[in-house]
Design a protein around this motif. Structure first.
Motif, PDB file in Angstrom:
ATOM      1  N   MET A 183       0.810  -1.192   0.000  1.00 42.40           N
ATOM      2  CA  MET A 183       0.000   0.000   0.000  1.00 42.40           C
ATOM      3  C   MET A 183       0.860   1.266   0.000  1.00 42.40           C
ATOM      4  SD  MET A 183      -3.005   1.103  -0.049  1.00 42.40           S
ATOM      5  CE  MET A 183      -3.827   2.625   0.197  1.00 42.40           C
ATOM      6  N   ARG A 184       1.871   1.314   0.849  1.00 39.78           N
ATOM      7  CA  ARG A 184       2.741   2.497   0.891  1.00 39.78           C
ATOM      8  C   ARG A 184       3.516   2.654  -0.415  1.00 39.78           C
ATOM      9  NH1 ARG A 184       2.270   6.707   4.583  1.00 39.78           N
ATOM     10  NH2 ARG A 184       2.101   5.890   6.661  1.00 39.78           N
ATOM     11  N   GLU A 185       3.861   1.533  -1.037  1.00 34.45           N
ATOM     12  CA  GLU A 185       4.550   1.611  -2.325  1.00 34.45           C
ATOM     13  C   GLU A 185       3.677   2.336  -3.339  1.00 34.45           C
ATOM     14  OE1 GLU A 185       5.127  -2.496  -3.040  1.00 34.45           O
ATOM     15  OE2 GLU A 185       6.987  -2.601  -1.900  1.00 34.45           O
ATOM     16  N   ILE A 186       2.397   2.007  -3.347  1.00 38.13           N
ATOM     17  CA  ILE A 186       1.456   2.636  -4.283  1.00 38.13           C
ATOM     18  C   ILE A 186       1.298   4.118  -3.948  1.00 38.13           C
ATOM     19  CG2 ILE A 186      -0.944   2.663  -5.075  1.00 38.13           C
ATOM     20  CD1 ILE A 186      -0.921  -0.413  -4.601  1.00 38.13           C
ATOM     21  N   GLU A 187       1.227   4.440  -2.665  1.00 36.78           N
ATOM     22  CA  GLU A 187       1.130   5.852  -2.267  1.00 36.78           C
ATOM     23  C   GLU A 187       2.362   6.625  -2.727  1.00 36.78           C
ATOM     24  OE1 GLU A 187      -1.279   6.463   1.786  1.00 36.78           O
ATOM     25  OE2 GLU A 187       0.439   5.098   1.978  1.00 36.78           O
ATOM     26  N   VAL A 215      10.788   6.375   2.180  1.00 35.78           N
ATOM     27  CA  VAL A 215      10.171   6.591   0.861  1.00 35.78           C
ATOM     28  C   VAL A 215      11.035   5.957  -0.219  1.00 35.78           C
ATOM     29  CG1 VAL A 215       9.544   8.319  -0.877  1.00 35.78           C
ATOM     30  CG2 VAL A 215       8.952   8.695   1.524  1.00 35.78           C
ATOM     31  N   ASN A 216      12.340   6.186  -0.147  1.00 36.49           N
ATOM     32  CA  ASN A 216      13.250   5.604  -1.138  1.00 36.49           C
ATOM     33  C   ASN A 216      13.207   4.084  -1.093  1.00 36.49           C
ATOM     34  OD1 ASN A 216      14.102   8.069  -2.161  1.00 36.49           O
ATOM     35  ND2 ASN A 216      15.760   8.235  -0.680  1.00 36.49           N
ATOM     36  N   GLY A 217      13.080   3.525   0.096  1.00 39.79           N
ATOM     37  CA  GLY A 217      12.975   2.069   0.230  1.00 39.79           C
ATOM     38  C   GLY A 217      11.716   1.531  -0.426  1.00 39.79           C
ATOM     39  N   TYR A 218      10.584   2.219  -0.219  1.00 41.35           N
ATOM     40  CA  TYR A 218       9.335   1.812  -0.860  1.00 41.35           C
ATOM     41  C   TYR A 218       9.437   1.931  -2.377  1.00 41.35           C
ATOM     42  CZ  TYR A 218       6.791   1.649   3.583  1.00 41.35           C
ATOM     43  OH  TYR A 218       6.352   1.322   4.839  1.00 41.35           O
ATOM     44  N   MET A 219      10.077   2.988  -2.848  1.00 37.82           N
ATOM     45  CA  MET A 219      10.230   3.170  -4.294  1.00 37.82           C
ATOM     46  C   MET A 219      11.126   2.075  -4.881  1.00 37.82           C
ATOM     47  SD  MET A 219       8.317   5.619  -5.306  1.00 37.82           S
ATOM     48  CE  MET A 219       8.950   5.871  -6.941  1.00 37.82           C
ATOM     49  N   LYS A 220      12.204   1.748  -4.202  1.00 37.23           N
ATOM     50  CA  LYS A 220      13.097   0.693  -4.683  1.00 37.23           C
ATOM     51  C   LYS A 220      12.376  -0.643  -4.717  1.00 37.23           C
ATOM     52  CE  LYS A 220      17.493   2.746  -3.395  1.00 37.23           C
ATOM     53  NZ  LYS A 220      18.699   2.664  -2.575  1.00 37.23           N
ATOM     54  N   SER A 229       9.125  15.017  -4.697  1.00 38.86           N
ATOM     55  CA  SER A 229      10.416  14.394  -4.406  1.00 38.86           C
ATOM     56  C   SER A 229      10.253  13.449  -3.213  1.00 38.86           C
ATOM     57  CB  SER A 229      11.441  15.474  -4.046  1.00 38.86           C
ATOM     58  OG  SER A 229      11.087  16.091  -2.821  1.00 38.86           O
ATOM     59  N   SER A 230      11.306  12.720  -2.921  1.00 36.40           N
ATOM     60  CA  SER A 230      11.272  11.833  -1.752  1.00 36.40           C
ATOM     61  C   SER A 230      11.060  12.645  -0.478  1.00 36.40           C
ATOM     62  CB  SER A 230      12.578  11.047  -1.632  1.00 36.40           C
ATOM     63  OG  SER A 230      12.686  10.113  -2.658  1.00 36.40           O
ATOM     64  N   ALA A 254       9.124  -1.104  -5.084  1.00 33.49           N
ATOM     65  CA  ALA A 254       8.170  -1.050  -6.203  1.00 33.49           C
ATOM     66  C   ALA A 254       8.891  -1.222  -7.532  1.00 33.49           C
ATOM     67  CB  ALA A 254       7.411   0.275  -6.175  1.00 33.49           C
ATOM     68  N   MET A 255      10.048  -0.584  -7.675  1.00 34.72           N
ATOM     69  CA  MET A 255      10.812  -0.700  -8.927  1.00 34.72           C
ATOM     70  C   MET A 255      11.276  -2.136  -9.150  1.00 34.72           C
ATOM     71  SD  MET A 255      12.941   2.919  -9.118  1.00 34.72           S
ATOM     72  CE  MET A 255      14.115   2.434  -7.896  1.00 34.72           C
ATOM     73  N   ARG A 256      11.704  -2.790  -8.095  1.00 40.79           N
ATOM     74  CA  ARG A 256      12.152  -4.182  -8.196  1.00 40.79           C
ATOM     75  C   ARG A 256      10.980  -5.083  -8.610  1.00 40.79           C
ATOM     76  NH1 ARG A 256      14.769  -4.107  -3.894  1.00 40.79           N
ATOM     77  NH2 ARG A 256      13.051  -4.576  -2.487  1.00 40.79           N
ATOM     78  N   LYS A 257       9.817  -4.880  -7.990  1.00 42.66           N
ATOM     79  CA  LYS A 257       8.645  -5.699  -8.303  1.00 42.66           C
ATOM     80  C   LYS A 257       8.168  -5.508  -9.734  1.00 42.66           C
ATOM     81  CE  LYS A 257       6.895  -5.928  -3.586  1.00 42.66           C
ATOM     82  NZ  LYS A 257       5.798  -5.539  -2.679  1.00 42.66           N
ATOM     83  N   MET A 258       8.325  -4.289 -10.262  1.00 45.77           N
ATOM     84  CA  MET A 258       7.872  -4.012 -11.629  1.00 45.77           C
ATOM     85  C   MET A 258       8.976  -4.202 -12.658  1.00 45.77           C
ATOM     86  SD  MET A 258       5.163  -0.903 -11.277  1.00 45.77           S
ATOM     87  CE  MET A 258       6.254   0.237 -10.443  1.00 45.77           C
ATOM     88  N   ASP A 259      10.157  -4.577 -12.184  1.00 47.87           N
ATOM     89  CA  ASP A 259      11.300  -4.835 -13.067  1.00 47.87           C
ATOM     90  C   ASP A 259      11.662  -3.625 -13.915  1.00 47.87           C
ATOM     91  OD1 ASP A 259      13.383  -6.461 -13.999  1.00 47.87           O
ATOM     92  OD2 ASP A 259      12.202  -7.129 -15.718  1.00 47.87           O
ATOM     93  N   VAL A 260      11.826  -2.489 -13.248  1.00 48.39           N
ATOM     94  CA  VAL A 260      12.260  -1.259 -13.909  1.00 48.39           C
ATOM     95  C   VAL A 260      13.482  -0.721 -13.176  1.00 48.39           C
ATOM     96  CG1 VAL A 260       9.953  -0.690 -14.773  1.00 48.39           C
ATOM     97  CG2 VAL A 260      10.677   0.193 -12.563  1.00 48.39           C
ATOM     98  N   VAL A 261      14.165   0.251 -13.781  1.00 53.72           N
ATOM     99  CA  VAL A 261      15.427   0.711 -13.193  1.00 53.72           C
ATOM    100  C   VAL A 261      15.395   2.120 -12.622  1.00 53.72           C
ATOM    101  CG1 VAL A 261      16.839  -0.857 -14.559  1.00 53.72           C
ATOM    102  CG2 VAL A 261      16.322   1.424 -15.439  1.00 53.72           C
ATOM    103  N   ASN A 262      14.319   2.876 -12.853  1.00 55.82           N
ATOM    104  CA  ASN A 262      14.257   4.215 -12.258  1.00 55.82           C
ATOM    105  C   ASN A 262      12.820   4.626 -11.967  1.00 55.82           C
ATOM    106  OD1 ASN A 262      13.137   5.440 -14.659  1.00 55.82           O
ATOM    107  ND2 ASN A 262      15.206   5.489 -15.524  1.00 55.82           N
ATOM    108  N   ARG A 263      12.681   5.741 -11.269  1.00 51.45           N
ATOM    109  CA  ARG A 263      11.359   6.212 -10.835  1.00 51.45           C
ATOM    110  C   ARG A 263      10.444   6.523 -12.009  1.00 51.45           C
ATOM    111  NH1 ARG A 263      10.917   9.555  -5.631  1.00 51.45           N
ATOM    112  NH2 ARG A 263      12.391   8.506  -4.293  1.00 51.45           N
ATOM    113  N   MET A 264      10.989   7.151 -13.018  1.00 54.75           N
ATOM    114  CA  MET A 264      10.162   7.526 -14.162  1.00 54.75           C
ATOM    115  C   MET A 264       9.551   6.288 -14.816  1.00 54.75           C
ATOM    116  SD  MET A 264      11.090   9.873 -17.485  1.00 54.75           S
ATOM    117  CE  MET A 264      11.784  11.144 -16.448  1.00 54.75           C
TER     118      MET A 264
END
Length: 59
Positions: free
Chosen positions: A1-5, A30-35, A15-16, A37-47
Motif C-alpha cells: 500500500m505504501r509503495e502505491i502511495e 520513501v526511497n525504500g518503498y520506491m526501490k 520528491s522523496s 516497487a521498482m524491483r517488483k515491476m522490473d524497472v530501473v528508475n522512478r520515471m
C-alpha cells in the motif's frame, strides 16, 4: 500500500523529501518503498516505475 502511495506522489512530481513530509515518514523510507516497487515491476528508475504503474492501472 505504501509503495502505491509513494508511486502516486512521484507521479504528481513530488520528491522523496516532499513525499516523506506528506506521509509523515522519512525520506529514506520513501526511497525504500520506491526501490521495492521498482524491483517488483522490473524497472530501473522512478520515471519508468511511474509509467509502468500508470499502464498497469496501479495508480
Amino acid at each position: 500500500m505504501r509503495e502505491i502511495e509513494c508511486l502516486g506522489w512521484a507521479a504528481a512530481g513530488k520528491s522523496s523529501f516532499e513525499t516523506a513530509a506528506i506521509l509523515r515518514i522519512s525520506a529514506h523510507t520513501v526511497n525504500g518503498y520506491m526501490k521495492s516497487a521498482m524491483r517488483k515491476m522490473d524497472v530501473v528508475n522512478r520515471m519508468q516505475a511511474v509509467a509502468k504503474a500508470c499502464r498497469l492501472g496501479v495508480i
